[in-house]
Scaffold this motif. Structure first.
Motif, mmCIF file in Angstrom:
data_model
loop_
_atom_site.group_PDB
_atom_site.id
_atom_site.type_symbol
_atom_site.label_atom_id
_atom_site.label_comp_id
_atom_site.label_asym_id
_atom_site.label_seq_id
_atom_site.Cartn_x
_atom_site.Cartn_y
_atom_site.Cartn_z
ATOM 1 N N THR B 4 -40.451 -19.443 6.731
ATOM 2 C CA THR B 4 -39.244 -18.611 6.704
ATOM 3 C C THR B 4 -39.205 -17.718 7.943
ATOM 4 N N ALA B 5 -38.031 -17.216 8.233
ATOM 5 C CA ALA B 5 -37.881 -16.355 9.411
ATOM 6 C C ALA B 5 -36.880 -15.246 9.128
ATOM 7 N N SER B 6 -37.030 -14.167 9.859
ATOM 8 C CA SER B 6 -36.034 -13.087 9.819
ATOM 9 C C SER B 6 -35.765 -12.662 11.261
ATOM 10 N N MET B 7 -34.625 -12.013 11.440
ATOM 11 C CA MET B 7 -34.242 -11.579 12.790
ATOM 12 C C MET B 7 -33.840 -10.112 12.766
ATOM 13 N N LEU B 8 -34.304 -9.373 13.768
ATOM 14 C CA LEU B 8 -33.932 -7.968 13.908
ATOM 15 C C LEU B 8 -33.190 -7.788 15.228
ATOM 16 N N VAL B 9 -31.915 -7.467 15.138
ATOM 17 C CA VAL B 9 -31.091 -7.215 16.322
ATOM 18 C C VAL B 9 -31.093 -5.709 16.565
ATOM 19 N N ILE B 10 -31.500 -5.303 17.769
ATOM 20 C CA ILE B 10 -31.651 -3.878 18.059
ATOM 21 C C ILE B 10 -30.601 -3.469 19.075
ATOM 22 N N GLY B 11 -29.686 -2.575 18.712
ATOM 23 C CA GLY B 11 -28.739 -2.145 19.714
ATOM 24 C C GLY B 11 -27.520 -1.414 19.189
ATOM 25 N N ASP B 12 -27.374 -0.160 19.646
ATOM 26 C CA ASP B 12 -26.181 0.636 19.340
ATOM 27 C C ASP B 12 -24.905 -0.091 19.725
ATOM 28 N N GLU B 13 -24.945 -0.889 20.805
ATOM 29 C CA GLU B 13 -23.723 -1.501 21.327
ATOM 30 C C GLU B 13 -23.150 -2.526 20.351
ATOM 31 N N ILE B 14 -24.008 -3.129 19.522
ATOM 32 C CA ILE B 14 -23.512 -4.077 18.520
ATOM 33 C C ILE B 14 -22.879 -3.297 17.362
#
Lengths: 243, 243
Positions: B4-14
Motif C-alpha cells: 500500500t502507499a500514501s502520498m503527502l502533498v506539502i504546499g500552501d500554494e495548493i
C-alpha cells in the motif's frame, strides 16, 4: 479567529488515477475569496472506516468540512451512511429530498426506483444543499457539507453553500515574477520574510524550456504590511536585474 | 499482502488555490501500473507540525509514503527538516548532494550560495533520489520518498524510484460505458457486485450536455473473476439497450 476548513475527497477512482480530481482547486479558490483558510485535504477510498476516521479528525479540527463524492445511487456510494455513523445519528429516506426527486423524475418521465431512492437517504437532523444541476441534493450536518463528486454538480452545490459561511477578512495576494532561479534569491527573500511576520511569502519555481524562473507570492490579511513587503521584494528584483 | 502507499502533498500554494496539483494523478497512475494500492492522500500547508503529524500517521499505516513539495532553496522549504524531526534523526549538508550540486553549478557558471546549499541538507541515513532535470536530489528515508513539487521534477524522480518498489500483481481494469444514468442501473449493478466479491465495481456518472451517462469500472487482481463480472455487466448493458 480566522475560520478554517478541511476537505475530504471520497473515491477509489481518484486514488487509482482513473479520474483526476478537479474539485480541490475549485474549493480552494472559493474559500480564499471569502477569507476562509483551507488547511488540509484528504483523499480516501470508498471504505466506511476510512471515511469515518478522516471525517471525525477533520470536523473537530476545522471550522468547516467539505466532502466530495459518493452520494450517487449505486452500491459504492456510501458517503451519507458513513457521515451518519461518524455523527452517531440515524439515516433514512428524507421526505424533502424524496419530494424533490420524485417530482423531477415525474416531470422528466422517469421512475423512482430503489437506486434513485438511495439518493434521498439523508442523516437525521441534516439540512439539504440545493443541486440545480441534477436535483439530487447534498446535505449539511453540523459543520460538515456533503457534496457531489461530479465537478459541475460540486461547483453548483458550493455556490449554494458559500453565502452561509462566515468568512474572515479575505487574504490579499501580490505576485511577483522573478526572472531567475530560486537559488539566486533565497537569502535575500528570507531576510524580507523575517521583517514581515504578518505576511506569508511563498516561493514557487517554474521550469520552462529547461530554465528555472521563480514566482514570489506574498499573502496577508494586513494590507499595509503586504504593500510594504511587496515594495521590498520589488526593490530586490530591480537590484537583481530580475524584472 | 498487497503493498500500500500514501502520498503527502506539502504546499500552501495548493491549499490557497494558486497552484493546481498535478502530481497526485501521476503517482496514482504509476502505482496502479506496478500493482501498489494508493490508499490515502493528504495535502497540508508548509507548517512543521502539520507535516510531521501527517508523516507519522502515514509511514506507519502504509508500505510506502511519497511526498511532493518543499525541498527547494527558500525559507518556506521545510520538508527535509520536518522529515528528520518525524524520524528523530539529525540533518546536515550531505557530501554526496553537495558534490552533485557544486559540480552542476560549476559547469553552468553559477555559485553555490547559502540558498543552494540548503538543498543539500539531507536527513542522516537517507539515500538520495536522482533528479536528472535540475540535479538537486530528493531522498528516501525508511519507507518515505521525498520528492519535488515541480511536476516535471516530480515525474523524473518518480521514474528513478519506481524500479525499487516491490509491487504486487497489477490490478486489471475493464471499463464499460453505459448510455444511461446511474439511477437506471443501480439495482442490477448491486446484484452483480454481490456475486463477485473479489471484483471492485465502481460507477461513475458523467454529465455531458445536460445528460447523465455512466462509466462502470471493474477492477480486480483475479483475472478470471474480472472477466466473468465484465460479461455479466455487458449482458446487463445489452438487456438495458444501453450500449
Amino acid at each position: 479567529m480566522t475560520a478554517t476548513a478541511s476537505m475530504l475527497v471520497i473515491g477509489d477512482e481518484i486514488l487509482s488515477g482513473k479520474t483526476k480530481d478537479k474539485n480541490i482547486g475549485v474549493l480552494a479558490d472559493a474559500l480564499t475569496m471569502v477569507g476562509i483558510d483551507l488547511i488540509e485535504v484528504r483523499i480516501v477510498s470508498d471504505e466506511e472506516g476510512a471515511i469515518i476516521s478522516a471525517l471525525n479528525a477533520m470536523r473537530t479540527s476545522t471550522t468547516y468540512v467539505f466532502t466530495s463524492g459518493g452520494i450517487g445511487p449505486t452500491h459504492d456510494d456510501i458517503t451519507a451512511d458513513s457521515v451518519a455513523k461518524a455523527f452517531g445519528v440515524g439515516i433514512g429516506v428524507d421526505p424533502r429530498a424524496y419530494a424533490l426527486l420524485s417530482d423531477f423524475y415525474d416531470r422528466t418521465g422517469r421512475e423512482m426506483n430503489a437506486g434513485r431512492e438511495r439518493m434521498t437517504r439523508i442523516p437525521d437532523g441534516a439540512d439539504l444543499i440545493d443541486n440545480p444541476v441534477s436535483i439530487a441534493p447534498g446535505f449539511r450536518l453540523g459543520n460538515v457539507h456533503v457534496m457531489a463528486g461530479v465537478p459541475s454538480v460540486f461547483a453548483a452545490m458550493l455556490e449554494s453553500v458559500l453565502p452561509s459561511l462566515n468568512g474572515g477578512v479575505p487574504i490579499s495576494v501580490q505576485t511577483l515574477p522573478f526572472n531567475c532561479g530560486e537559488g539566486d534569491l533565497a537569502e535575500s527573500l528570507a531576510s524580507i520574510d523575517s521583517h514581515f511576520p504578518t505576511v506569508a511569502i511563498g516561493s514557487y519555481p517554474k521550469l520552462t524550456n529547461g530554465r528555472f524562473t521563480t514566482e514570489i507570492v506574498l499573502r496577508s490579511r494586513d494590507k499595509a504590511a503586504l504593500d510594504a513587503a511587496t515594495q521590498a521584494a520589488q526593490k530586490l528584483r530591480t537590484q537583481m536585474n530580475a524584472d
